[in-house]
Design a protein around this motif. Structure first.
Motif, PDB file in Angstrom:
ATOM      1  N   ILE A 381       0.710  -1.156  -0.027  1.00  0.00           N
ATOM      2  CA  ILE A 381       0.079   0.190   0.021  1.00  0.00           C
ATOM      3  C   ILE A 381       0.869   1.428  -0.169  1.00  0.00           C
ATOM      4  N   ASP A 382       0.354   2.264  -0.409  1.00  0.00           N
ATOM      5  CA  ASP A 382       1.086   3.454  -0.420  1.00  0.00           C
ATOM      6  C   ASP A 382       0.323   4.764  -0.124  1.00  0.00           C
ATOM      7  N   SER A 383      -0.665   4.609   0.490  1.00  0.00           N
ATOM      8  CA  SER A 383      -1.547   5.767   1.073  1.00  0.00           C
ATOM      9  C   SER A 383      -2.339   5.367   2.375  1.00  0.00           C
ATOM     10  N   TYR A 384      -2.449   6.506   3.099  1.00  0.00           N
ATOM     11  CA  TYR A 384      -3.155   6.232   4.329  1.00  0.00           C
ATOM     12  C   TYR A 384      -4.401   5.701   4.482  1.00  0.00           C
ATOM     13  N   GLN A 385      -5.138   6.045   3.370  1.00  0.00           N
ATOM     14  CA  GLN A 385      -6.550   5.194   3.176  1.00  0.00           C
ATOM     15  C   GLN A 385      -6.480   3.896   3.075  1.00  0.00           C
ATOM     16  N   GLU A 386      -5.292   3.318   2.137  1.00  0.00           N
ATOM     17  CA  GLU A 386      -5.267   2.111   1.875  1.00  0.00           C
ATOM     18  C   GLU A 386      -4.972   1.359   3.503  1.00  0.00           C
ATOM     19  N   PHE A 387      -3.725   2.172   4.258  1.00  0.00           N
ATOM     20  CA  PHE A 387      -3.389   1.564   5.269  1.00  0.00           C
ATOM     21  C   PHE A 387      -4.329   1.495   6.466  1.00  0.00           C
ATOM     22  N   GLU A 388      -5.378   2.427   6.515  1.00  0.00           N
ATOM     23  CA  GLU A 388      -6.563   2.345   7.482  1.00  0.00           C
ATOM     24  C   GLU A 388      -7.467   1.282   6.842  1.00  0.00           C
ATOM     25  N   ARG A 389      -7.515   1.161   5.614  1.00  0.00           N
ATOM     26  CA  ARG A 389      -8.406   0.081   5.066  1.00  0.00           C
ATOM     27  C   ARG A 389      -8.057  -1.402   5.858  1.00  0.00           C
ATOM     28  N   LEU A 390      -6.747  -1.495   5.621  1.00  0.00           N
ATOM     29  CA  LEU A 390      -6.015  -2.513   5.848  1.00  0.00           C
ATOM     30  C   LEU A 390      -6.302  -3.163   7.647  1.00  0.00           C
ATOM     31  N   GLU A 391      -5.835  -1.899   8.205  1.00  0.00           N
ATOM     32  CA  GLU A 391      -6.306  -1.974   9.737  1.00  0.00           C
ATOM     33  C   GLU A 391      -7.686  -2.399  10.066  1.00  0.00           C
ATOM     34  N   GLN A 392      -8.471  -1.599   9.656  1.00  0.00           N
ATOM     35  CA  GLN A 392      -9.952  -2.037   9.702  1.00  0.00           C
ATOM     36  C   GLN A 392     -10.267  -3.499   9.386  1.00  0.00           C
ATOM     37  N   ASN A 393      -9.796  -3.847   8.235  1.00  0.00           N
ATOM     38  CA  ASN A 393     -10.142  -5.289   8.000  1.00  0.00           C
ATOM     39  C   ASN A 393      -9.569  -6.303   8.877  1.00  0.00           C
ATOM     40  N   ILE A 394      -8.427  -5.951   9.269  1.00  0.00           N
ATOM     41  CA  ILE A 394      -7.742  -7.037  10.334  1.00  0.00           C
ATOM     42  C   ILE A 394      -8.260  -6.936  11.587  1.00  0.00           C
ATOM     43  N   LYS A 395      -8.622  -5.656  12.011  1.00  0.00           N
ATOM     44  CA  LYS A 395      -9.711  -5.548  13.264  1.00  0.00           C
ATOM     45  C   LYS A 395     -11.128  -6.161  13.171  1.00  0.00           C
ATOM     46  N   HIS A 396     -11.581  -6.163  12.095  1.00  0.00           N
ATOM     47  CA  HIS A 396     -12.802  -6.650  11.841  1.00  0.00           C
ATOM     48  C   HIS A 396     -12.698  -8.129  12.022  1.00  0.00           C
ATOM     49  N   GLU A 397     -11.903  -8.846  11.352  1.00  0.00           N
ATOM     50  CA  GLU A 397     -11.738 -10.291  11.601  1.00  0.00           C
ATOM     51  C   GLU A 397     -11.374 -10.879  12.727  1.00  0.00           C
ATOM     52  N   LEU A 398     -10.570  -9.969  13.442  1.00  0.00           N
ATOM     53  CA  LEU A 398     -10.200 -10.413  14.810  1.00  0.00           C
ATOM     54  C   LEU A 398     -11.443 -10.297  15.812  1.00  0.00           C
ATOM     55  N   ARG A 399     -12.219  -9.027  15.516  1.00  0.00           N
ATOM     56  CA  ARG A 399     -13.376  -9.123  16.145  1.00  0.00           C
ATOM     57  C   ARG A 399     -14.260 -10.238  16.070  1.00  0.00           C
ATOM     58  N   VAL A 400     -14.389 -10.609  14.739  1.00  0.00           N
ATOM     59  CA  VAL A 400     -15.629 -11.622  14.565  1.00  0.00           C
ATOM     60  C   VAL A 400     -14.996 -13.177  14.972  1.00  0.00           C
ATOM     61  N   VAL A 401     -13.593 -13.438  14.841  1.00  0.00           N
ATOM     62  CA  VAL A 401     -13.303 -14.638  15.150  1.00  0.00           C
ATOM     63  C   VAL A 401     -12.782 -14.802  16.678  1.00  0.00           C
ATOM     64  N   LEU A 402     -12.304 -13.674  17.295  1.00  0.00           N
ATOM     65  CA  LEU A 402     -12.139 -13.820  18.665  1.00  0.00           C
ATOM     66  C   LEU A 402     -13.265 -13.412  19.383  1.00  0.00           C
ATOM     67  N   GLY A 403     -14.316 -12.643  19.228  1.00  0.00           N
ATOM     68  CA  GLY A 403     -15.161 -12.029  20.062  1.00  0.00           C
ATOM     69  C   GLY A 403     -14.769 -11.181  20.933  1.00  0.00           C
ATOM     70  N   LEU A 404     -13.478 -10.563  20.622  1.00  0.00           N
ATOM     71  CA  LEU A 404     -12.935  -9.415  21.521  1.00  0.00           C
ATOM     72  C   LEU A 404     -12.493  -8.378  20.513  1.00  0.00           C
ATOM     73  N   GLU A 405     -12.241  -7.346  21.044  1.00  0.00           N
ATOM     74  CA  GLU A 405     -11.843  -6.056  20.336  1.00  0.00           C
ATOM     75  C   GLU A 405     -10.430  -5.711  20.871  1.00  0.00           C
ATOM     76  N   PRO A 406      -9.332  -6.319  20.079  1.00  0.00           N
ATOM     77  CA  PRO A 406      -8.047  -5.887  20.686  1.00  0.00           C
ATOM     78  C   PRO A 406      -7.523  -4.785  19.901  1.00  0.00           C
ATOM     79  N   LYS A 407      -6.582  -4.191  20.735  1.00  0.00           N
ATOM     80  CA  LYS A 407      -5.636  -3.180  20.080  1.00  0.00           C
ATOM     81  C   LYS A 407      -4.677  -3.707  19.081  1.00  0.00           C
ATOM     82  N   LEU A 408      -4.457  -3.049  17.937  1.00  0.00           N
ATOM     83  CA  LEU A 408      -3.741  -3.814  16.924  1.00  0.00           C
ATOM     84  C   LEU A 408      -2.560  -2.923  16.761  1.00  0.00           C
TER      85      LEU A 408
END
Lengths: 430, 139
Positions: A381-408
């Motif tokens: 990735i090369d922009s903040y927007q893309e980076f934020e999207r990546l972060e959001q996607n990882i957080k979302h997957e973690l939330r779904v699988v773990l049932g917890l809201e971790p700090k990434l």
């Protein structure tokens, strides 16, 4: 190639052997191990009550705690002068657990290893580098003797000194690597930083990995970096060490040597035996051990068993990749969390590297969960927007699988700690 | 006229930026243009250097996560309205600007842009007599 006839018996032939060996083992333990005799007497079970495999469930479980309580030699079923080898597991809390072997146990161990290395595809034309630490840990010595029994050249480099490992690998033309999966990844990184491409500059074609659990994604990464077939094997020092089970080249689960180890799957909470195919804790009764026979030993490993014969020609039961350890289970904010769940989520993202850490702390009486993960050196990735999207996607997957809201916390490549033996992923600072 | 830009991920930790400049400086790589922005947690450093491929390899070896992207560099007169003309030309042609950074030296100003379609942008700008710089012209 199949090393031994016992790996492809019909179910009824195998069960005949298992029943006889089970009866012998129970009698041996009852007669020689006071601690276990008392356990059986408390349940009002006598060795004569075990006539079929189904009677196994009448017997009491044994646990790692039993080994600790009887430290060092209390569970040995032979006189001390019959023991020719002692190993011990790293005791993270208090005393280590000690395991002993008679000469026959050592011979059997080599037989079991010869089976698993053969099923993974090792032959006398191979050279194997053993990058497990030689010492009290069972891994290195188990593989060492078994590979020699199979007629395969062993290079006992032990773990550590990665640059030298790579030099020998290149100069000796090593074709097989024995290590933990995380060390194989680490070696791959060091190789690249030295300008060595493991795929083209080295001859490693096969990996025999064990000592720690790992995900399918880790396997893929190792295969991609090294251009090798990465197989996994399973064992516990309490049972014998490596050699309890291993993958054949079909990678359809790990074949358990059932004439030596009788497996069951139980509900870890209730102890109830579960039907084939269901997920639960693996329990194993050793059928051929002299020095340290164990009845219904609770491995704490979570898996499933498949009894259908494998296309490789073996009929032995296959155990699925370990999906967690009931010991490894963390409780965060009241939610059960297995580190392997985190690994599974992170491995779905190509932007991330294979190394991660789970940090749990307590702030103002509340648990906080932080996950640190490395970026790949190839930034997609090369922009903040893309980076934020990546972060959001990882957080979302973690939330779904773990049932917890971790700090990434996404960190630079090669900044998290690397391990030469078992990787430490969890830092529970509560 | 396509220019290779490096994007380097920086953890929000002291010393990360100086590590990048050290690696490049010690290996004889000159930085022609640079832009950095950060959030509270991390930063993205954008660089145009004398040897993009070599810099990428060096930074990766030193534990950085690096992306190599195509950007363009406009050369406009250092006068009111010139930047507006260039931007309008692109927007009229339906080309989006994702981000840009600029510097002025003497009579001219260099404007580095990441656009949605670099090839198309070069074509449109050239048609409209807007000057573009080549890699080696960015000093």
């Amino acid at each position: 190639m199949i090393w031994s006839n016992e790996e492809s018996l019909s179910r009824s032939e195998l069960e005949k052997i298992q029943v006889e060996k089970l009866k012998d083992t129970v009698a041996h333990v009852y007669q020689n191990v006071e601690f276990f005799r008392n356990k059986m007497q408390n349940l009002n079970v006598r060795p004569e009550d075990v006539k079929t495999l189904d009677d196994l469930k009448k017997l009491p479980f044994s646990t790692k705690e039993d080994l600790r309580v009887n430290y060092p030699f209390g569970l040995f079923a032979v006189p001390e002068n019959k023991v020719v080898r002692l190993h011990a597991s790293s005791g993270t809390t208090g005393k280590p657990t000690v395991v002993g072997y008679t000469q026959k146990d050592i011979d059997n161990w080599s037989e079991l290893i010869a089976r698993i290395v053969t099923m993974a595809g090792a032959t006398v034309d191979d050279k194997v580098q053993i990058a497990f630490k030689y010492g009290l840990f069972t891994g290195a010595f188990g593989l060492h003797y078994g590979l020699e029994k199979a007629g395969i050249c062993v290079i006992p480099t032990s773990s550590g000194n990665t640059e030298k490992q790579l030099m020998l690998m290149k100069d000796f033309g090593t074709t097989i690597l024995v290590s933990t999966p995380s060390y194989a990844l680490h070696m791959g990184e060091i190789a690249h930083s030295l300008g060595i491409d493991p795929k083209t500059d080295l001859k490693i074609r096969l990996g025999l990995f064990g000592g720690e659990g790992s995900s399918e994604a880790t396997r893929e990464k190792i295969q991609k970096v090294w251009g090798m077939l990465a197989t996994e094997n399973y064992g516990l020092s309490e049972l014998i060490g490596p050699g309890v089970a291993g993958e054949c080249t079909h990678l359809n689960g790990m074949h358990i040597s059932e004439d030596f180890f009788l497996p069951e799957i139980i509900n870890p909470k209730t102890g109830e035996v579960l039907p084939p195919g269901e997920k639960g804790e693996l329990v194993i009764t050793t059928l051929n051990k002299e020095a340290l026979p164990l009845i219904r030993y609770r491995t704490r490993d979570i898996t499933r068993l498949f009894y259908e014969p494998c296309s490789c020609g073996r009929t032995t039961v296959r155990m699925e990749k370990i999906s967690g350890r009931s010991d490894d289970m963390l409780i965060v904010k009241g939610v059960n969390l297995f580190p392997t769940q985190v690994e599974e989520v992170l491995s779905k993202f190509d932007a991330l590297g294979p190394h991660y850490e789970i940090v749990i702390e307590k702030h103002n009486y509340l648990d906080s969960l932080e996950i640190k993960v490395e970026l790949n050196e190839d930034l997609s990735i090369d922009s903040y927007q893309e980076f934020e999207r990546l972060e959001q996607n990882i957080k979302h997957e973690l939330r779904v699988v773990l049932g917890l809201e971790p700090k990434l916390n996404i960190v630079n490549p090669r900044t998290l700690q690397r391990f030469e033996g078992k990787a430490k992923r969890v830092y529970d600072l509560r | 006229m396509i220019i290779k830009q490096l994007t380097v991920f920086l953890e929000n930790k002291s010393g990360r930026l100086s590590e990048v400049t050290r690696v490049l400086g010690e290996n004889g790589i000159n930085i022609s243009a640079l832009s950095i922005a950060d959030t509270s947690e991390y930063g993205l450093l954008r660089l145009i250097v004398s040897d993009g491929a070599k810099a990428t390899e060096l930074l990766k070896k030193n534990g950085f996560s690096v992306n190599l992207t195509d950007v363009i560099c406009l050369n406009v007169k250092h006068e009111p309205g010139t930047l507006h003309d260039a931007i309008k030309t692109l927007s009229d042609a339906g080309i989006d600007i994702e981000y840009m950074y600029a510097y002025a030296v003497g009579d001219n100003a260099a404007v580095i842009m990441k656009v949605s379609d670099a090839k198309e942008a070069i074509y449109i700008l050239t048609q409209n007599n807007i000057d573009l710089l080549k890699s080696h012209e960015i000093k």
